[in-house]
Design an enzyme around this catalytic site. Structure first.
Site, PDB file in Angstrom:
ATOM      1  N   HIS A  56       0.672  -1.340  -0.144  1.00 37.71           N
ATOM      2  CA  HIS A  56      -0.091   0.014   0.192  1.00 37.71           C
ATOM      3  C   HIS A  56       0.914   1.353  -0.207  1.00 37.71           C
ATOM      4  O   HIS A  56       0.320   2.386   0.307  1.00 37.71           O
ATOM      5  CB  HIS A  56      -0.877   0.029   1.250  1.00 37.71           C
ATOM      6  CG  HIS A  56      -1.732  -1.316   1.449  1.00 37.71           C
ATOM      7  ND1 HIS A  56      -2.510  -1.705   0.444  1.00 37.71           N
ATOM      8  CD2 HIS A  56      -1.873  -2.019   2.572  1.00 37.71           C
ATOM      9  CE1 HIS A  56      -3.187  -2.780   0.808  1.00 37.71           C
ATOM     10  NE2 HIS A  56      -2.791  -3.326   1.813  1.00 37.71           N
ATOM     11  N   HIS A 218      -7.185  -4.224  -0.817  1.00 36.41           N
ATOM     12  CA  HIS A 218      -6.704  -5.482  -1.229  1.00 36.41           C
ATOM     13  C   HIS A 218      -7.393  -6.256  -2.577  1.00 36.41           C
ATOM     14  O   HIS A 218      -7.103  -7.362  -2.710  1.00 36.41           O
ATOM     15  CB  HIS A 218      -7.085  -6.517  -0.154  1.00 36.41           C
ATOM     16  CG  HIS A 218      -6.246  -5.760   1.368  1.00 36.41           C
ATOM     17  ND1 HIS A 218      -7.141  -5.141   1.993  1.00 36.41           N
ATOM     18  CD2 HIS A 218      -5.160  -5.906   1.532  1.00 36.41           C
ATOM     19  CE1 HIS A 218      -6.313  -4.840   3.146  1.00 36.41           C
ATOM     20  NE2 HIS A 218      -4.995  -5.210   3.021  1.00 36.41           N
TER      21      HIS A 218
END
Length: 334
Positions: A56, A218
């Site tokens: 991320h 995700h």
């Protein structure tokens, strides 16, 4: 799939070694998977620690530095860090005023940060936790009980970090962080799936000519799939549920912070064009954008797409947003 890595097994460690080489002002424990400010201990300030699965970036290690986080705990790709990492980070940044854990609402993160808070408490460190759950698209998703934590994590870490830098006590910093989360809402869109190094292929199937509305960071399923549409329509579809939920708090008649966030593979050319459409929709609805940030900040590896986050902001929040920050990913005012 081609990736600029040595191997899937070493990708996180290699990235941390690269972070250490690029930013010698940070303490990077590659083996222990903890990134911290060098001046945190003995500072007398509240320490801020966050973390989550890698993939991320720049969240969270890229936000460690003056005016933002004191420490970050990167887990394996899309995998929560373990409690020992978090408790080590808390010990490393405890300046005597306690530590605030900023936790995105994903089941593994929540469970492990709770365990870490208990471990830190046994070591005499006062810990408060703030849960970020700003996503409006879905609840009880693949990784989450309740709403997911996404783009508002940046707002929470920046504003709470500025408050800690001012020397505010732990209870005030935690209350402010909760207020930012409660005032923020986000919605994400995927144009393509991401590819994890371990799998080497897309994490889900998104046919050509379609987009996924309401995805998480995700690649979790969103609300629905639709045929590809122009940026102006994506802006309208994304902002609808965000503004609807913000209106449940009260009329959206004051200024907002706006984050137009790329998911990792979206060029700035597209993000700025999309930001223009978002600004148009907000102006048409009478919403004043006080500050805007555009770029790849809360990403999902190589996913193409974007998310939009709005935070209702008063004068105090705007002042803390504008306060100096010096991290790998955010720098202004110093």
């Amino acid at each position: 799939m081609k990736m600029l890595i040595n191997s899937p097994e070493t990708v996180v460690a290699d990235a941390l070694r690269g972070l250490a080489a690029a930013h010698p002002e940070l303490d990077v424990d590659v083996e222990g998977r903890v990134v911290t400010r060098r001046d945190a201990r003995g500072s007398g300030r509240v320490g801020l620690v966050s973390g989550g699965g890698s993939g991320h970036e720049p969240l969270h290690a890229g936000f460690v530095g003056p005016g933002m986080l004191s420490g970050a705990c990167p887990g394996e790709v899309f995998t929560s860090p373990v409690p020992d990492q978090m408790s080590r980070a808390a010990a490393a940044v405890d300046g005597g005023a306690g530590v605030l854990f900023v936790v995105k609402n994903y089941t593994g993160d929540v469970m492990n940060f709770e365990m870490a808070a208990e471990l830190a408490g046994e070591d005499g460190i006062q810990v408060e936790q703030v849960l970020v759950n700003d996503d409006v698209a879905v609840t009880d998703s693949l990784y989450t009980a309740g709403r997911r934590g996404t783009g508002a994590t940046l707002f929470v870490e920046k504003i709470a970090g500025a408050a800690a830098e001012e020397g505010r006590p732990l209870d005030q910093v935690a209350a402010l962080a909760r207020r930012v989360n409660e005032s923020s809402r986000s919605f994400g869109v995927a144009l393509s799936a991401c590819t994890t190094p371990a799998k080497g292929s897309p994490t889900f199937d998104l046919p050509d000519g379609e987009l996924e509305l309401g995805i998480g960071i995700h690649g979790e399923p969103g609300r629905e799939r639709r045929p590809m549409m122009p940026a102006r329509e994506i802006a309208e579809v994304s902002l609808g549920p965000v503004l609807e939920e913000l209106a449940d708090i009260g009329p959206v008649d004051g200024p907002v912070l706006l984050l137009v966030n790329g998911m990792g593979a979206t060029p700035l050319l597209e993000l700025y064009g999309f930001h223009g459409e978002v600004a148009r929709v907000l102006a048409d609805r009478g919403v004043t954008v006080a500050r805007a940030l555009v770029g790849n900040y809360v990403t999902s590896l190589d996913m193409a797409g974007c998310s939009v986050t709005l935070c209702r902001a008063d004068e105090e929040l705007l002042r803390l947003w504008d306060a100096p920050v010096q991290t790998a990913a955010l720098r202004w005012g110093r």
